[in-house]
Write a protein that holds these residues in place. Sequence first.
Motif, PDB file in Angstrom:
ATOM      1  N   HIS A 143       0.866  -1.171   0.000  1.00  0.00           N
ATOM      2  CA  HIS A 143       0.000   0.000   0.000  1.00  0.00           C
ATOM      3  C   HIS A 143       0.901   1.218   0.000  1.00  0.00           C
ATOM      4  CE1 HIS A 143      -2.988  -2.903   1.339  1.00  0.00           C
ATOM      5  NE2 HIS A 143      -2.049  -3.318   2.143  1.00  0.00           N
ATOM      6  N   GLY A 144       0.419   2.302  -0.511  1.00  0.00           N
ATOM      7  CA  GLY A 144       1.258   3.485  -0.643  1.00  0.00           C
ATOM      8  C   GLY A 144       1.680   4.072   0.692  1.00  0.00           C
ATOM      9  N   VAL A 145       2.876   4.665   0.702  1.00  0.00           N
ATOM     10  CA  VAL A 145       3.328   5.387   1.891  1.00  0.00           C
ATOM     11  C   VAL A 145       2.803   6.815   1.799  1.00  0.00           C
ATOM     12  CG1 VAL A 145       5.371   6.074   3.226  1.00  0.00           C
ATOM     13  CG2 VAL A 145       5.380   3.951   1.954  1.00  0.00           C
ATOM     14  N   ARG A 146       2.023   7.089   0.835  1.00  0.00           N
ATOM     15  CA  ARG A 146       1.479   8.377   0.495  1.00  0.00           C
ATOM     16  C   ARG A 146       2.253   8.979  -0.647  1.00  0.00           C
ATOM     17  NH1 ARG A 146       1.588  12.936   3.530  1.00  0.00           N
ATOM     18  NH2 ARG A 146       3.139  11.848   4.734  1.00  0.00           N
TER      19      ARG A 146
END
Lengths: 146, 290, 131
Positions: A143-146
Amino acid sequence: MNHAAQESIRVPIRKDTDLTVVRQQVRALAQRTGFGLVQQTKLVTAASELARNTLLHGGGGAAEIRVVHGQAGAGLSVSFVDSGPGIPDVDLALSDGYSTAGGLGMGLSGSKRLVQEFEIESGPDGGTRVTVTSWADPYSVGHGVR
Amino acid sequence: MTDGATGRARAGAKTVADLLRRRGEQIAQRWADLPFFQAVFTVTRDEAVEACHAVVDSLSAVAESGRVDDLEAPGFQPIREQLIAMTASRARSGLSTAQVDREVGALREAALELLAADAPEEAGEARVQLVTLFATLRVMVVDTMLQENQEIVLRQRQQLLEMATPVIKLWDRLVAVPLIGMLDSARSQVVMENLLEAIVEHKATIVILDITGVSTVDSLVAHHLMKTVASARLMGAECVISGIRPAIAQTIVQLGLDLGPVTTRASLADALEWALERREGRDLPTRGNP
Amino acid sequence: MTSSSTIPVLDLGGLLLVSIQGELPDDAAVSLQKDVTAAVANTGSRGLIIDISALDMVDSFLARVLAEVAASSRLLAARTVLVGMRPAVAITLVELGLSLPGMDTARTVTEAAASFGVTIEQTDRPGRGTS
């Protein structure tokens, strides 16, 4: 590097104001590819440095921006192509503080730190192609770290 | 496989499909008392029996299609969700993947016994098909669990990244960020971004970066700390690093690391004192203190 | 292109305030450098505040322009404070190796003015760049 290209834009670099276009196009495509704000800013800044190099040292050329897909997910690859004199000593040009155009000497070496992949091809007969690649999520944990 | 063998396999699978359909009720009743179903459906036995029926029907459909060794056989589709939920429930009870696998393996016995009783003359090939069918079911369950585990690991890593930096407002425009654990590249990046966002959010002019809880400070960590301090300064906020334990101070010196212009203090209390003095000296417009 | 930049230089009670609005092409940056230095010389200001909260990127060219403006202003006895840099821009500049050690910084125009002893009747303006 075998990233399958999907979307590709070519921006000519002939004059100062073209740098603005390069920055805007890279920003727009990075946003669409899911880059976080920091990753976007790093890539746009690297593109700005390299586009200016193309204009000042390469006598103009073009930027090719394309969306790529690798193991780390989606990313953006930007190539700066010119048919100028080329870079005689790539290692020297990549060292901090090396400057020929009166900059801070951070253009080439600094941009390398802003991206995940960096490649220079410069032949003895002149002409330079610098390709940088940045991933939307460089610290991919699924999942993205942002 | 020769045509004859293919034909025998198909006939065997058909026998299995028929058996599962005909004996569905008995199989379901026996399964309902086995741990894999009993431990999951604890409210009523009927619920367990119903779940057993769903699995029997599904296996029967797979056998009917002749694809007993195919994980992707459409016949499995209806029970996929149910199996995910059941294995997740077993995993929550603390069972390992191997233990759940054994529970699923135990389901085979009931079907094998009924096959031997009903069709002794065709049992040979049908038995092979039945064993294969249950082996496929086991692989499917194990695969489901591994995928689920993978997702848990990813989720936890993500949570760890997000939990990593609590930002504590200590005073008007003064925040503290305690760092805990190992700082690898990915975490350092998240820490730096959160801290800089916190400066904007809290209108902070001073940030205390406390590293008391950081297990090791090597050159990579030191480098990240310095980059964080430099970025904060560019935004107009000052950083002080506190919680430099004697062992860490020694490491920093021994590694020859230069923290340069970074302000450091031994304890959070010292850093707070420094920050409050600094605040006085900053000639800020007088604002009500909280 | 004329040599005059389109960016206004405001006089704030003895301090000069320059707010850079969005994208800045190279030639505009160069003319900004000329205009601002001229304004510092003409007004005899002791302080120059450059608000870059609207900028979503600062590359080495613009960083050099800003550093040179600060250096020339210093020769004219004015101190320069850079204000409102966004987090992503700061991280990128530091990664580039440009931490602008010679420049003063502040979070907001109000705080920058306060460091000169000038109080501005204005709520904090972190600009649009809050993310």
